[in-house]
Enzyme design. Structure first.
Site, PDB file in Angstrom:
ATOM      1  N   THR A 172       0.807  -1.216   0.000  1.00 46.56           N
ATOM      2  CA  THR A 172       0.000   0.000   0.000  1.00 46.56           C
ATOM      3  C   THR A 172       0.840   1.266   0.000  1.00 46.56           C
ATOM      4  OG1 THR A 172      -1.781  -1.155   1.144  1.00 46.56           O
ATOM      5  CG2 THR A 172      -1.812   1.237   1.258  1.00 46.56           C
ATOM      6  N   CYS A 173       1.951   1.262   0.732  1.00 49.52           N
ATOM      7  CA  CYS A 173       2.742   2.492   0.897  1.00 49.52           C
ATOM      8  C   CYS A 173       3.215   3.066  -0.437  1.00 49.52           C
ATOM      9  CB  CYS A 173       3.944   2.224   1.788  1.00 49.52           C
ATOM     10  SG  CYS A 173       3.512   1.748   3.469  1.00 49.52           S
TER      11      CYS A 173
END
Length: 349
Positions: free
Chosen positions: A317-318
């Site tokens: 996700t980052c």
């Protein structure tokens, strides 16, 4: 919003009217604890704006009005002057039940004052008509006295609980009647929209100003501030957008059947599916102003090795990194992708 401590089961707060400070008795221990959290919230949201991040925090329109109000944020006083910014209509949005009820009482007060100011009526007729005034509660009518109210408010559903708060001195021993209902409405509105939230708003302002001046937001309207904080709440994109602003790598190219199936599935998603997909891949259910073109880093799609129709997508996700198995059809891809986006939790992959 989620709250968690050792005694309370985690839960998310979702209100149809958006998030707004819960009113608390001024200068109480509960209010002091809440104010400190609002100071931290102010720092956090200022950093979100400063760093160009997005957060899923659906603030109410009323709270956003406080953030952009020139007379509030430009005041040299540490105590914000809220009473000139918020109205009964704001309370009706934030808390429909309380707002609707106080709206009915306000309407009754208006009718009472119309009778009192009528020069064609003598005092005895005025009194009879005032005593005959009734509230309409659903299918029933009742007098103010039938409600058995006193000048006390009980806590709203909040992590900070208090027994009760007297709106006026000895308010617990004073009944609300047709003669003082106007004072009751005035004191309730003051508590819900002014005195009961004043310390929290002042603390939020203090925290925000620690990063950069809150008065910088006065150039925006409330909806614009919400967009800056949380992005587009109804994300939209076209096939051209997906092709242009997503990056296939490590096993996929723009001509790969698996990637093209992914494009078609994304284009066919409805609003809720798009929000779930964004939450899964970016950690936020909305897009920044400008859509996919302003999502940084851009969404990257790579082929998930040693996987097939029985596998599910996974993400980093980052960095907006989607690991997508090469499915045999768009239908299976859609089924597996939607199943993955509806899963809740944190897992290594």
């Amino acid at each position: 919003m989620q709250y968690k401590n050792s005694n309370i089961v985690p839960y998310y707060i979702r209100r149809s009217g958006g998030l707004f400070p819960a009113p608390l008795p001024p200068n109480s221990d509960e209010c002091a604890k809440s104010a400190e959290l609002f100071r931290i919230l102010g720092i956090f949201l200022a950093k979100v704006l400063q760093d160009g991040r997005l957060v899923d925090i659906p603030l109410s329109h009323a709270f956003l009005k406080l953030l952009v109000s020139p007379q509030l944020v430009s005041s040299s006083s540490s105590e914000p002057k809220i009473e000139d910014v918020l109205t009964l209509s704001d309370l009706e949005q934030v808390h429909p039940v309380k707002g609707h009820f106080l709206g009915q009482l306000s309407n009754l007060v208006h009718r009472k004052r119309s009778i009192e100011s009528d020069p064609n009526l003598d005092s005895s007729v005025k009194r009879r008509r005032i005593e005959a005034l009734r509230l309409e509660l659903g299918e029933h009518e009742c007098s103010v006295e039938d409600l058995a109210l006193t000048f006390v408010v009980n806590p709203s559903s909040s992590v900070f609980e208090y027994k009760e708060h007297e709106l006026i001195p000895s308010g617990a021993n004073i009944d609300v009647t047709i003669d003082n209902v106007d004072l009751y409405v005035e004191k309730c509105l003051d508590f819900y929209l002014n005195s009961g939230i004043r310390q929290q708003v002042a603390a939020f302002r203090q925290g925000f100003d620690f990063v950069f001046p809150l008065k910088s937001l006065t150039a925006f309207i409330p909806n614009e501030v919400q967009t800056l904080l949380s992005g587009d709440q109804r994300p939209e994109w076209t096939r051209e957008d997906v092709l242009k602003y997503t990056e296939p790598k490590l096993g996929y190219t723009r001509d790969s059947p698996g990637f093209l199936n992914f494009v078609e599935v994304l284009v066919g998603m409805n609003t809720e599916e798009r929000k779930a997909f964004l939450q899964f891949t970016t950690g936020c259910s909305s897009l920044p102003p400008g859509g996919l073109s302003n999502l940084h880093p851009h969404l990257t799609i790579v082929r998930k090795v040693d996987s097939g129709d029985g596998s599910y997508p996974s993400v980093n996700t980052c960095v907006h990194y989607l690991k997508l198995p090469e499915y045999s059809s768009a239908e299976i891809l859609r089924e597996r992708l939607l199943a993955a986006t509806n899963e809740k939790g944190f897992h290594l992959n």
